[in-house]
Design an enzyme around this catalytic site. Structure first.
Site, mmCIF file in Angstrom:
data_model
loop_
_atom_site.group_PDB
_atom_site.id
_atom_site.type_symbol
_atom_site.label_atom_id
_atom_site.label_comp_id
_atom_site.label_asym_id
_atom_site.label_seq_id
_atom_site.Cartn_x
_atom_site.Cartn_y
_atom_site.Cartn_z
ATOM 1 N N LEU A 43 0.876 -1.165 0.000
ATOM 2 C CA LEU A 43 0.000 0.000 0.000
ATOM 3 C C LEU A 43 0.912 1.213 0.000
ATOM 4 O O LEU A 43 1.922 1.228 0.709
ATOM 5 C CB LEU A 43 -0.899 0.021 1.246
ATOM 6 C CG LEU A 43 -1.956 -1.081 1.372
ATOM 7 C CD1 LEU A 43 -2.661 -0.986 2.720
ATOM 8 C CD2 LEU A 43 -2.972 -1.003 0.238
ATOM 9 N N ASP A 44 0.572 2.242 -0.788
ATOM 10 C CA ASP A 44 1.467 3.396 -0.825
ATOM 11 C C ASP A 44 1.415 4.145 0.500
ATOM 12 O O ASP A 44 0.545 3.921 1.340
ATOM 13 C CB ASP A 44 1.182 4.293 -2.032
ATOM 14 C CG ASP A 44 -0.132 5.044 -1.944
ATOM 15 O OD1 ASP A 44 -0.355 5.712 -0.926
ATOM 16 O OD2 ASP A 44 -0.923 4.988 -2.904
ATOM 17 N N VAL A 45 2.369 5.047 0.686
ATOM 18 C CA VAL A 45 2.563 5.692 1.987
ATOM 19 C C VAL A 45 1.329 6.445 2.459
ATOM 20 O O VAL A 45 1.065 6.536 3.667
ATOM 21 C CB VAL A 45 3.807 6.609 1.936
ATOM 22 C CG1 VAL A 45 3.570 7.798 1.006
ATOM 23 C CG2 VAL A 45 4.206 7.080 3.333
#
EC number: 5.4.99.22
Length: 291
Positions: free
Chosen positions: A109-111
């Site tokens: 999952l992106d930041v």
């Protein structure tokens, strides 16, 4: 019976199959003193000696491995990497420690995205769950900013062209909100980088909040705090294995007694609080060091 080296190492929890293929290609793995090459097969016996970067590692026969799976509530701001050179918090920081294995993230999952992230000790399970050919559903709750009309929803369902190829939501459902701030629940069957955000951007709509709420039939557990984890039970673990055509587990390390569950919940809350305090101090120290 012999098996591919990368499969043996993945099953033993030394990384996903793709990660292990990379380190084999880099010449970092040896089998009985000989540098391994991609495609090598091994038979797991008591005398087998496999080393990664010169360190002897533990591998077991398939029947001896116990597959474990965690559901983690990733907060915004954490990176999906094992180590960050800048010292920023990562999704691995709060996970329980293991002996003779390690946690492998099932996808990323992106930041700026929060929500459900699965971890497992079985690299083969992680690899199959991530692979696009398996078409495992991921569901997201999305808050969008911008005008959304039927034409845009139709494009998102039928498909739009992204820089890495066509993409579409499998399902898209309005779930609340007013004006130009609205919530939708969407599903995908692959995990391309920032795919949910890029799909909305392709029709001129910005994503202001993104939460993964389901992976396959495994939901984000109710009551789980951000930064908290819980281990999946026997049935849930075997559901995931069956989903990708892996044999079922016959034993589990998950405690079933109520007092053990209560103890685990208290440990999770303490770990989340402690990690938040440490991270806060680290950020504060960083600001002081930078003036």
């Amino acid at each position: 019976m012999s098996e591919k080296l990368q499969k043996v190492l993945a099953r033993a929890g030394h990384g996903s199959r793709r990660e292990i293929e990379s380190i084999i290609e880099a010449g970092r793995v040896s089998v009985d003193g000989k540098i391994a090459t991609l495609g090598d097969r091994v038979e797991v016996t008591p005398g087998l000696k496999i080393r990664i970067d010169g360190h002897l590692i533990s591998v077991k026969e398939s029947a001896e491995q116990i597959c474990r799976v965690l559901a983690y509530y990733k907060p915004e701001g954490e990176l999906c990497t094992r180590n960050d050179p800048e010292g920023r918090p990562t999704v691995f920081d709060r996970l329980p420690k293991l002996r003779g294995a390690r946690w492998i993230a099932v996808g990323r999952l992106d930041v700026n995205t929060c929500g459900l992230l699965l971890f497992t000790t079985d690299g083969e399970l992680a690899n199959r769950l991530m692979h696009p050919s398996r078409e495992v559903e991921r569901e997201y709750a999305v808050r969008v900013f911008g005008q959304v009309d039927e034409s845009k929803l139709r494009d998102l369902s039928r498909g739009v062209q992204l820089e890495d190829g066509p993409a579409a939501f499998k399902t898209i459902k309005f779930s609340g909100g007013e004006g130009i701030n609205q919530w939708y629940n969407v599903t995908l069957t692959e995990g391309r980088n920032r795919e949910v955000r890029r799909l909305w951007e392709a029709v001129g709509v910005q994503v202001s909040r993104l939460i993964r709420v389901r992976y396959g039939d495994i939901p984000l557990p109710k009551g789980l705090p951000r930064g908290g984890w819980t281990e999946l039970d026997f049935a849930q673990t075997n559901y995931l294995r069956g989903l990708v055509e892996l044999p079922p587990e016959t034993s589990s390390k998950v405690a079933v007694e109520k007092d053990r569950r209560r103890m685990k919940a208290n440990q999770i809350r303490r770990a989340v609080k402690r990690h938040s305090q440490i991270a806060g101090g680290r950020r504060s120290g960083g600001r002081n060091n930078n003036g």
